[in-house]
Design an enzyme around this catalytic site. Structure first.
Site, PDB file in Angstrom:
ATOM      1  N   GLY A  13       4.130  -1.396   2.690  1.00 58.64           N
ATOM      2  CA  GLY A  13       4.670  -0.083   2.309  1.00 58.64           C
ATOM      3  C   GLY A  13       3.587   0.770   1.670  1.00 58.64           C
ATOM      4  O   GLY A  13       2.748   0.262   0.925  1.00 58.64           O
ATOM      5  N   ARG A  74       3.372  -2.968   9.073  1.00 57.12           N
ATOM      6  CA  ARG A  74       3.529  -4.415   8.895  1.00 57.12           C
ATOM      7  C   ARG A  74       3.364  -4.985  10.306  1.00 57.12           C
ATOM      8  O   ARG A  74       4.116  -4.613  11.204  1.00 57.12           O
ATOM      9  CB  ARG A  74       4.913  -4.724   8.322  1.00 57.12           C
ATOM     10  CG  ARG A  74       5.118  -4.090   6.937  1.00 57.12           C
ATOM     11  CD  ARG A  74       6.506  -4.349   6.366  1.00 57.12           C
ATOM     12  NE  ARG A  74       6.600  -3.834   4.990  1.00 57.12           N
ATOM     13  CZ  ARG A  74       7.310  -2.767   4.626  1.00 57.12           C
ATOM     14  NH1 ARG A  74       8.013  -2.102   5.524  1.00 57.12           N
ATOM     15  NH2 ARG A  74       7.342  -2.365   3.368  1.00 57.12           N
ATOM     16  N   ASP A 105       1.867  -8.683  -1.706  1.00 60.52           N
ATOM     17  CA  ASP A 105       1.691 -10.122  -1.472  1.00 60.52           C
ATOM     18  C   ASP A 105       1.533 -10.485   0.009  1.00 60.52           C
ATOM     19  O   ASP A 105       0.706 -11.320   0.362  1.00 60.52           O
ATOM     20  CB  ASP A 105       2.892 -10.893  -2.038  1.00 60.52           C
ATOM     21  CG  ASP A 105       2.726 -11.160  -3.532  1.00 60.52           C
ATOM     22  OD1 ASP A 105       1.594 -11.044  -4.039  1.00 60.52           O
ATOM     23  OD2 ASP A 105       3.741 -11.491  -4.185  1.00 60.52           O
ATOM     24  N   THR A 127       1.291  -1.072  -4.374  1.00 59.36           N
ATOM     25  CA  THR A 127       2.735  -1.041  -4.106  1.00 59.36           C
ATOM     26  C   THR A 127       3.421  -0.413  -5.310  1.00 59.36           C
ATOM     27  O   THR A 127       3.013  -0.661  -6.452  1.00 59.36           O
ATOM     28  CB  THR A 127       3.332  -2.448  -3.852  1.00 59.36           C
ATOM     29  OG1 THR A 127       4.761  -2.387  -4.044  1.00 59.36           O
ATOM     30  CG2 THR A 127       2.793  -3.512  -4.799  1.00 59.36           C
ATOM     31  N   ASP A 129       6.149  -1.253  -6.462  1.00 55.95           N
ATOM     32  CA  ASP A 129       7.094  -2.200  -7.081  1.00 55.95           C
ATOM     33  C   ASP A 129       6.592  -2.898  -8.344  1.00 55.95           C
ATOM     34  O   ASP A 129       7.386  -3.458  -9.084  1.00 55.95           O
ATOM     35  CB  ASP A 129       7.492  -3.276  -6.062  1.00 55.95           C
ATOM     36  CG  ASP A 129       8.156  -2.700  -4.824  1.00 55.95           C
ATOM     37  OD1 ASP A 129       8.738  -1.599  -4.921  1.00 55.95           O
ATOM     38  OD2 ASP A 129       8.097  -3.347  -3.764  1.00 55.95           O
ATOM     39  N   ASP A 131       5.123  -5.707  -8.450  1.00 62.18           N
ATOM     40  CA  ASP A 131       5.649  -7.072  -8.292  1.00 62.18           C
ATOM     41  C   ASP A 131       4.572  -8.102  -7.940  1.00 62.18           C
ATOM     42  O   ASP A 131       4.874  -9.126  -7.347  1.00 62.18           O
ATOM     43  CB  ASP A 131       6.754  -7.075  -7.220  1.00 62.18           C
ATOM     44  CG  ASP A 131       6.248  -6.626  -5.858  1.00 62.18           C
ATOM     45  OD1 ASP A 131       5.101  -6.121  -5.766  1.00 62.18           O
ATOM     46  OD2 ASP A 131       6.979  -6.782  -4.870  1.00 62.18           O
ATOM     47  N   ARG A 173      12.239  -3.594  -4.678  1.00 56.11           N
ATOM     48  CA  ARG A 173      12.475  -4.844  -3.941  1.00 56.11           C
ATOM     49  C   ARG A 173      13.139  -5.857  -4.882  1.00 56.11           C
ATOM     50  O   ARG A 173      14.157  -5.540  -5.461  1.00 56.11           O
ATOM     51  CB  ARG A 173      11.161  -5.371  -3.372  1.00 56.11           C
ATOM     52  CG  ARG A 173      11.328  -6.157  -2.083  1.00 56.11           C
ATOM     53  CD  ARG A 173      10.000  -6.629  -1.562  1.00 56.11           C
ATOM     54  NE  ARG A 173       9.232  -5.566  -0.948  1.00 56.11           N
ATOM     55  CZ  ARG A 173       9.319  -5.223   0.331  1.00 56.11           C
ATOM     56  NH1 ARG A 173      10.130  -5.864   1.133  1.00 56.11           N
ATOM     57  NH2 ARG A 173       8.585  -4.246   0.817  1.00 56.11           N
TER      58      ARG A 173
END
Ligand code: F6P
Length: 322
Positions: A13, A74, A105, A127, A129, A131, A173
Site C-alpha cells: 500500500g 502487490r 512486512d 506504511t 499502519d 505495524d 489493518r
C-alpha cells in the site's frame, strides 16, 4: 571503474512520504558516485524490466507529494520461487547489486528472498499502519493520523450540532495505533483497538452514559479497522441509548495527501541510511526507528519480533477522554 548500481522500489500500500524516501535514495546514491534506478510498480518492475535510471532532477519537487512516483503493487508472480529468481536474474544481468524496498512486512519478506538470491536488499518501513514490530515509527503514519484528525474534527462539528454519536472507523489493518492516537487527539469517548479486549456495554455504552451525566451531548467513538463493525455499532448505540448515531469509514483518504514534516524528515533520514548500508555491502537489513534514532536490523530477526502496543497511552485515553 564502473559505478555501483542500486535500485529503489515502493511495494504494498502507498503511504505519504514514500516519494521523500525515493528522493533521498537517489540523491544519497548519486552523492556516493552510484547509479540509481527506479523500479516501477513494486517487484513487478524487476519481472518485466520496468526500470529507469533516475538523476538528481528526476526527483525534484516530489518531497511534498503524496502517493509514489514509482507506483506500487502487490505482485503475485514475485511471491513464487521462480518469480524471485527472475527478479534476481534481472538485477544480475543489469549489474544492479542492491535494492532499497519501501513497504511493509510483506515487502520485507520479498527483500529477504531477493537477498538470499544474491541481490542485497534494504527495507524501509513505509506504511500508514505503524505495524512494523522492529520500528517505533513507519513513514506515512503521522500524515495519515493528521488527515484522520482533520476529518474527525469536521465530523464533530456536525455531531455536536445534532447531539449525535459518530462512530468513525480508521485504517490500520490489524494494528490499533492510528485509532489510539487519533482517538486521543479527537477526544473520543471510546476507542476500540484489536490489541485490547473490549466489551461494548462496559467500554462504549457505560462510558457514554457516564459522560451524559456530566452534561455531554455528542460523542465520538473511534474504531480501528482491525475491530471493524462501525455501522453495526452505530445502530446498536442508537437503539440502546436512543442517541441518533452515524457511522463513517474514513478509508483511503488517510493514505493520500502531502506528507507532514515528520514524514518528510524521517523518510529522508531512512533513505540516506539505506544507501549507506548498501555502499558498505550490507544486505537483508531493515531500517527502523528506536528511541528516536535511526538503526537497522536483520530482516529475518525483525520479522520475528513481537509488536508492542502502547497500553499506557491507551489507559491515559480511558482516563482523560471522558
Ligand atoms: O496497509 C495500509 C492499508 O491502508 C491498511 O490500513 C488497509 O487495511 C489496507 O492498506 C487497505 O488496502 P487496499 O489499498 O488494498 O484497499
Amino acid at each position: 571503474m564502473a559505478k555501483k548500481k542500486i535500485a529503489v522500489l515502493t511495494s504494498g500500500g502507498d503511504a505519504p512520504g514514500m516519494n521523500a524516501v525515493v528522493r533521498s535514495v537517489v540523491r544519497a546514491g548519486i552523492a556516493r558516485d552510484m547509479q540509481v534506478f527506479g523500479v516501477y510498480r513494486g517487484y513487478n518492475g524487476l519481472l518485466n524490466g520496468d526500470v529507469k535510471e533516475l538523476n538528481l532532477r528526476s526527483v525534484s519537487d516530489i518531497i511534498g507529494n503524496g502517493g509514489t512516483m514509482l507506483y506500487t503493487a502487490r505482485s503475485e508472480e514475485y511471491n513464487t520461487p521462480e518469480g524471485v529468481q527472475k527478479a534476481a536474474d534481472y538485477c544480475k544481468n543489469n549489474g544492479i547489486t542492491g535494492v532499497v524496498v519501501i513497504g511493509g512486512d510483506g515487502s520485507f519478506r520479498g527483500a529477504r528472498d531477493l537477498t538470499n538470491a544474491g541481490v542485497n536488499c534494504i527495507g524501509i518501513p513505509g506504511t500508514i499502519d505503524n505495524d512494523i514490530a522492529c520500528s517505533e515509527y513507519t513513514i506515512g503514519f503521522d500524515t495519515a493520523m493528521n488527515t484522520a484528525v482533520e476529518m474527525i474534527d469536521k465530523i464533530r462539528d456536525t455531531a455536536q450540532s445534532h447531539d449525535r454519536c459518530s462512530v468513525v472507523e480508521v485504517m490500520g489493518r490489524r494494528c490499533g495505533d492510528i485509532a489510539l492516537q487519533v482517538g486521543i487527539a479527537c477526544g473520543a469517548t471510546a476507542i476500540l483497538v484489536p490489541e485490547v479486549k473490549y466489551d461494548i456495554e462496559r467500554d462504549v455504552i457505560s462510558r457514554i452514559i457516564e459522560t451524559q451525566k456530566t452534561g455531554k451531548q455528542h460523542f465520538i467513538v473511534v474504531v480501528a479497522e482491525g475491530v471493524g463493525g462501525a455501522a453495526d455499532l452505530a445502530s446498536y448505540i442508537e437503539k440502546r441509548l436512543k442517541i441518533e448515531s452515524r457511522a463513517t469509514i474514513l478509508g483511503h483518504v488517510q493514505r493520500g495527501g502531502r506528507p507532514s514534516l515528520r514524514d518528510r524528515v524521517i523518510a529522508s533520514e531512512m533513505g540516506y541510511k539505506a544507501v549507506e548500508l548498501l555502499s558498505e555491502g550490507a544486505g537483508n537489513r531493515v531500517i527502523a526507528m528506536q528511541n528516536g534514532k535511526i538503526v537497522d536490523f536483520d530482516i529475518t530477526e525483525a520479522l520475528n519480533m513481537p509488536r508492542v502496543f502502547d497500553k499506557h497511552l491507551f489507559d491515559i485515553a480511558r482516563t482523560i477522554s471522558i
